[in-house]
Design an enzyme around this catalytic site. Structure first.
Site, PDB file in Angstrom:
ATOM      1  N   GLU A 170       0.836  -1.197   0.000  1.00 24.09           N
ATOM      2  CA  GLU A 170       0.000   0.000   0.000  1.00 24.09           C
ATOM      3  C   GLU A 170       0.877   1.255   0.000  1.00 24.09           C
ATOM      4  O   GLU A 170       0.699   2.161  -0.808  1.00 24.09           O
ATOM      5  CB  GLU A 170      -0.901  -0.012   1.234  1.00 24.09           C
ATOM      6  CG  GLU A 170      -1.759   1.230   1.389  1.00 24.09           C
ATOM      7  CD  GLU A 170      -2.493   1.270   2.712  1.00 24.09           C
ATOM      8  OE1 GLU A 170      -3.466   2.034   2.813  1.00 24.09           O
ATOM      9  OE2 GLU A 170      -2.095   0.545   3.657  1.00 24.09           O
ATOM     10  N   HIS A 171       1.813   1.325   0.940  1.00 24.54           N
ATOM     11  CA  HIS A 171       2.756   2.446   1.033  1.00 24.54           C
ATOM     12  C   HIS A 171       4.171   1.916   0.813  1.00 24.54           C
ATOM     13  O   HIS A 171       4.566   0.927   1.432  1.00 24.54           O
ATOM     14  CB  HIS A 171       2.708   3.097   2.418  1.00 24.54           C
ATOM     15  CG  HIS A 171       1.344   3.470   2.888  1.00 24.54           C
ATOM     16  ND1 HIS A 171       0.665   2.764   3.859  1.00 24.54           N
ATOM     17  CD2 HIS A 171       0.524   4.480   2.522  1.00 24.54           C
ATOM     18  CE1 HIS A 171      -0.509   3.325   4.075  1.00 24.54           C
ATOM     19  NE2 HIS A 171      -0.625   4.364   3.262  1.00 24.54           N
TER      20      HIS A 171
END
Length: 254
Positions: A170-171
């Protein structure tokens, strides 16, 4: 827009201000799975929607999954994830803090370090343990680290990027001095944070890019919530009589 009210029955004024800027003209004070259901089916007070977007807890995500098809959705997001790609020049205190910034979100959150430096790997591991003891949300962060935390040592940063592309986080933090050298090699990530001075927490609260992001490896085939999610395409065809006559036999044969 739907948003849960506070205990006094009112909506946070900051949320109202953001809605005003975004052009929202109707706000319903309801949240959770019940808000998703109301939007999907319609009620006496909430109009039926065609698409539901935005973040939420596991109940919201599950409701969106169940109702996909009746309505469209942006994605099924969560729990939170961070992957830090770091070389041996990074400060282990900062790397550990960035990993814990996501681990403290949720016991199911995932924090991963990929590095080409064995020395940094051990230093970050020790620093995580030291910083855990200072966190108000230590229990949550520790469960996340113990259950889903990983430190992966790559032979070099290119292999580290291959690992990151496989995980599709996601990040993704790229903690190196020249991050733009590697940007084109990164294919799968929800949002990328470039350089040693761009911590993921900056993206959580201030940087600007939207923060409803694909998780659980879905960055391999989906993107962050954005304007494209509000665009629908329709195709069309047009033949003249002459053009139709040229292909009519082929259409009939087929």
């Amino acid at each position: 827009m739907v948003t849960p009210p506070s205990k006094n029955g009112k909506v946070n004024p900051v949320i109202l201000a953001a809605a005003k800027i975004a052009g929202v003209d109707r706000i319903f004070k309801v949240g959770g799975a019940q808000a998703v259901a109301a939007l999907a089916y319609g009620t006496e007070s909430v109009p039926k929607a065609d698409k539901i977007v935005g973040p939420g807890n596991v109940f919201v995500a599950t409701a969106k999954r169940m109702l996909y098809g009746l309505v469209d959705i942006d994605m099924i997001a969560g729990p939170s994830e961070i992957l830090v790609l770091a070389d041996g020049t990074c400060n282990p205190k900062f790397v550990a803090a960035d990993l814990l910034s996501q681990a403290e979100h949720d016991k199911l959150a995932s924090a991963v370090l990929v590095t080409d430096s064995e020395e940094l790997a051990y230093a970050v591991s020790e620093e995580i343990e030291a910083q855990l003891k200072t966190l108000p949300r230590e229990e949550i962060a520790r469960t996340s680290i113990d259950t889903n935390g990983k430190i992966i040592i790559a032979k070099d940063l290119d292999q580290g990027i291959e690992i990151a592309n496989e995980i599709a986080p996601e990040h993704l933090e790229v903690c190196v001095d020249e991050p733009f050298r590697y940007l084109d090699k990164i294919k799968n990530a929800g949002s990328i944070f470039l350089g040693k001075n761009t911590p993921e927490a900056l993206g959580d609260y201030l940087a600007g890019p939207n923060h409803t992001l694909p998780t659980s490896g879905t960055a391999r085939f989906s993107s962050a919530l954005g304007v494209d999610d509000f665009v629908k395409k329709t195709q069309f065809s047009y033949f003249t009589e002459e053009a139709l006559s040229l292909v009519a036999d082929k259409v009939a044969l087929f």
